[in-house]
Design a protein around this motif. Sequence first.
Motif, PDB file in Angstrom:
ATOM      1  N   LEU A 149      -7.978  -2.260  14.760  1.00  0.00           N
ATOM      2  CA  LEU A 149      -7.930  -2.037  13.320  1.00  0.00           C
ATOM      3  C   LEU A 149      -6.625  -2.560  12.731  1.00  0.00           C
ATOM      4  N   SER A 150      -5.535  -2.332  13.439  1.00  0.00           N
ATOM      5  CA  SER A 150      -4.237  -2.824  12.974  1.00  0.00           C
ATOM      6  C   SER A 150      -4.222  -4.341  12.910  1.00  0.00           C
ATOM      7  N   SER A 151      -4.810  -4.969  13.929  1.00  0.00           N
ATOM      8  CA  SER A 151      -4.881  -6.426  13.955  1.00  0.00           C
ATOM      9  C   SER A 151      -5.736  -6.947  12.801  1.00  0.00           C
ATOM     10  N   PHE A 152      -6.848  -6.262  12.540  1.00  0.00           N
ATOM     11  CA  PHE A 152      -7.738  -6.683  11.459  1.00  0.00           C
ATOM     12  C   PHE A 152      -7.035  -6.595  10.108  1.00  0.00           C
ATOM     13  N   LEU A 153      -6.206  -5.554   9.935  1.00  0.00           N
ATOM     14  CA  LEU A 153      -5.502  -5.357   8.668  1.00  0.00           C
ATOM     15  C   LEU A 153      -4.131  -6.023   8.653  1.00  0.00           C
ATOM     16  N   LYS A 154      -3.838  -6.766   9.738  1.00  0.00           N
ATOM     17  CA  LYS A 154      -2.585  -7.526   9.837  1.00  0.00           C
ATOM     18  C   LYS A 154      -1.345  -6.640   9.669  1.00  0.00           C
ATOM     19  N   THR A 155      -1.299  -5.591  10.460  1.00  0.00           N
ATOM     20  CA  THR A 155      -0.149  -4.696  10.458  1.00  0.00           C
ATOM     21  C   THR A 155       0.017  -4.105  11.852  1.00  0.00           C
ATOM     22  N   SER A 156       1.062  -3.320  12.042  1.00  0.00           N
ATOM     23  CA  SER A 156       1.291  -2.682  13.339  1.00  0.00           C
ATOM     24  C   SER A 156       0.689  -1.277  13.317  1.00  0.00           C
ATOM     25  N   PRO A 157       0.354  -0.708  14.487  1.00  0.00           N
ATOM     26  CA  PRO A 157      -0.246   0.626  14.530  1.00  0.00           C
ATOM     27  C   PRO A 157       0.581   1.685  13.812  1.00  0.00           C
ATOM     28  N   ASN A 158       1.910   1.618  13.927  1.00  0.00           N
ATOM     29  CA  ASN A 158       2.733   2.649  13.288  1.00  0.00           C
ATOM     30  C   ASN A 158       2.847   2.472  11.779  1.00  0.00           C
ATOM     31  N   GLN A 159       2.352   1.337  11.261  1.00  0.00           N
ATOM     32  CA  GLN A 159       2.357   1.102   9.820  1.00  0.00           C
ATOM     33  C   GLN A 159       0.945   1.144   9.229  1.00  0.00           C
ATOM     34  N   LEU A 160      -0.004   1.529  10.071  1.00  0.00           N
ATOM     35  CA  LEU A 160      -1.405   1.477   9.651  1.00  0.00           C
ATOM     36  C   LEU A 160      -1.697   2.418   8.480  1.00  0.00           C
ATOM     37  N   LEU A 161      -1.212   3.639   8.537  1.00  0.00           N
ATOM     38  CA  LEU A 161      -1.461   4.592   7.459  1.00  0.00           C
ATOM     39  C   LEU A 161      -0.894   4.091   6.137  1.00  0.00           C
ATOM     40  N   THR A 162       0.332   3.584   6.168  1.00  0.00           N
ATOM     41  CA  THR A 162       0.950   3.051   4.952  1.00  0.00           C
ATOM     42  C   THR A 162       0.137   1.887   4.400  1.00  0.00           C
ATOM     43  N   LYS A 163      -0.340   1.028   5.312  1.00  0.00           N
ATOM     44  CA  LYS A 163      -1.148  -0.125   4.902  1.00  0.00           C
ATOM     45  C   LYS A 163      -2.426   0.327   4.202  1.00  0.00           C
ATOM     46  N   VAL A 164      -3.106   1.305   4.782  1.00  0.00           N
ATOM     47  CA  VAL A 164      -4.365   1.791   4.205  1.00  0.00           C
ATOM     48  C   VAL A 164      -4.110   2.473   2.864  1.00  0.00           C
ATOM     49  N   GLN A 165      -3.028   3.242   2.749  1.00  0.00           N
ATOM     50  CA  GLN A 165      -2.689   3.896   1.486  1.00  0.00           C
ATOM     51  C   GLN A 165      -2.421   2.862   0.392  1.00  0.00           C
ATOM     52  N   ASN A 166      -1.706   1.809   0.750  1.00  0.00           N
ATOM     53  CA  ASN A 166      -1.428   0.739  -0.218  1.00  0.00           C
ATOM     54  C   ASN A 166      -2.720   0.046  -0.653  1.00  0.00           C
ATOM     55  N   MET A 167      -3.615  -0.177   0.314  1.00  0.00           N
ATOM     56  CA  MET A 167      -4.892  -0.811  -0.007  1.00  0.00           C
ATOM     57  C   MET A 167      -5.722   0.076  -0.927  1.00  0.00           C
ATOM     58  N   ALA A 168      -5.683   1.394  -0.675  1.00  0.00           N
ATOM     59  CA  ALA A 168      -6.428   2.329  -1.518  1.00  0.00           C
ATOM     60  C   ALA A 168      -5.889   2.313  -2.944  1.00  0.00           C
ATOM     61  N   ASN A 169      -4.566   2.249  -3.086  1.00  0.00           N
ATOM     62  CA  ASN A 169      -3.958   2.179  -4.419  1.00  0.00           C
ATOM     63  C   ASN A 169      -4.329   0.886  -5.127  1.00  0.00           C
ATOM     64  N   GLU A 170      -4.309  -0.219  -4.380  1.00  0.00           N
ATOM     65  CA  GLU A 170      -4.682  -1.509  -4.957  1.00  0.00           C
ATOM     66  C   GLU A 170      -6.145  -1.511  -5.401  1.00  0.00           C
ATOM     67  N   LEU A 171      -6.985  -0.831  -4.610  1.00  0.00           N
ATOM     68  CA  LEU A 171      -8.412  -0.761  -4.953  1.00  0.00           C
ATOM     69  C   LEU A 171      -8.624   0.020  -6.242  1.00  0.00           C
ATOM     70  N   LYS A 172      -7.869   1.120  -6.408  1.00  0.00           N
ATOM     71  CA  LYS A 172      -7.981   1.907  -7.641  1.00  0.00           C
ATOM     72  C   LYS A 172      -7.594   1.070  -8.859  1.00  0.00           C
ATOM     73  N   ILE A 173      -6.512   0.281  -8.712  1.00  0.00           N
ATOM     74  CA  ILE A 173      -6.074  -0.583  -9.813  1.00  0.00           C
ATOM     75  C   ILE A 173      -7.139  -1.630 -10.123  1.00  0.00           C
ATOM     76  N   ALA A 174      -7.708  -2.216  -9.056  1.00  0.00           N
ATOM     77  CA  ALA A 174      -8.741  -3.238  -9.239  1.00  0.00           C
ATOM     78  C   ALA A 174      -9.988  -2.650  -9.904  1.00  0.00           C
TER      79      ALA A 174
END
Length: 312
Positions: A149-174
């Motif tokens: 999942l981390s590889s698919f989202l182009k991030t490291s495992p320890n940054q995965l939660l932050t990445k998903v939270q940022n994506m969720a925020n971007e989705l709300k804006i979109a």
Amino acid sequence: LLQQALKDVLGNHIEQAGSSVNAERLRFDFTHFEPMTDRQIKKVESLVNDKIFQGVNVKICETGINQAREMGATALFGEKYGEIVRVVNMENYSIELCGGTHLENTSQIGTFKILGENGVSSGVRRIEAITGPGALMHYQEQEQELKDLSSFLKTSPNQLLTKVQNMANELKIAEKQLQALQNQISQAQTGDVLSQAQDVNGVKLLTVRMDDLDMNGLRNMGDKLKDKLSCGVVVLATGKDEKVNFVVMATKDAVDQGVHAGKMISEVAKVAGGGGGGRPNMAQAGGKDNTMIDQALEKAKEILEAQLSNGK
């Protein structure tokens, strides 16, 4: 170990209500009145693992039933025992009457992982868990999924939660931007559609097919179009996703002249093999034959003429 941990966390009302143990996993049913919380599950899991890591010796002896009870041994509810019973003792942490196979030391279990907890009947809960190599394999599979999942989202495992939270925020804006764009398009469509309204004995009739809208979109568009009419009726239809939907809305002035949206939509939807009803000023209905939508909309003029004639 699991039963005693459940007693420690949930209370002494816990009793075994069935179990199954094999090479793949274990299942333990127990009496309890509500689902366990995540915190309780983690606590039980930790207590069992603590005893595993401590390497507690498992002592087995045979003694009289009365002596076993004096030791505080837990018996299976409803089970019949003879005068001589087999007692399994884990350094006085867990003492039970049991005839099953046991390890010599809790460290041989390796590790313990609860997979899930759910209800099986009134007042009975079930825990499913794995131990040893099975638990290790479970952790390895989860680790691999995390890496994938981390590889698919182009991030490291320890940054995965932050990445998903940022994506969720971007989705709300979109989504907000998309809604704003859809509102602009809707406003533009409203202006174009109004030009199609026809006069029926002094009442404006607007019949429009909008297959790009669902029922919610149809109602919203109906509200906007009705607000633009001083005295009129709006009849909208959609054949989106093979579903036929109709909405009829009438202004107050039109209702005062005899228009009834509920009765109108009943006749309109019938043409498309459906039915429905509603209030004099607003109604909705469904249909079955999307090839008859255009004919159903044409029916609206005939019905409006009849309602206005009866109203006079």
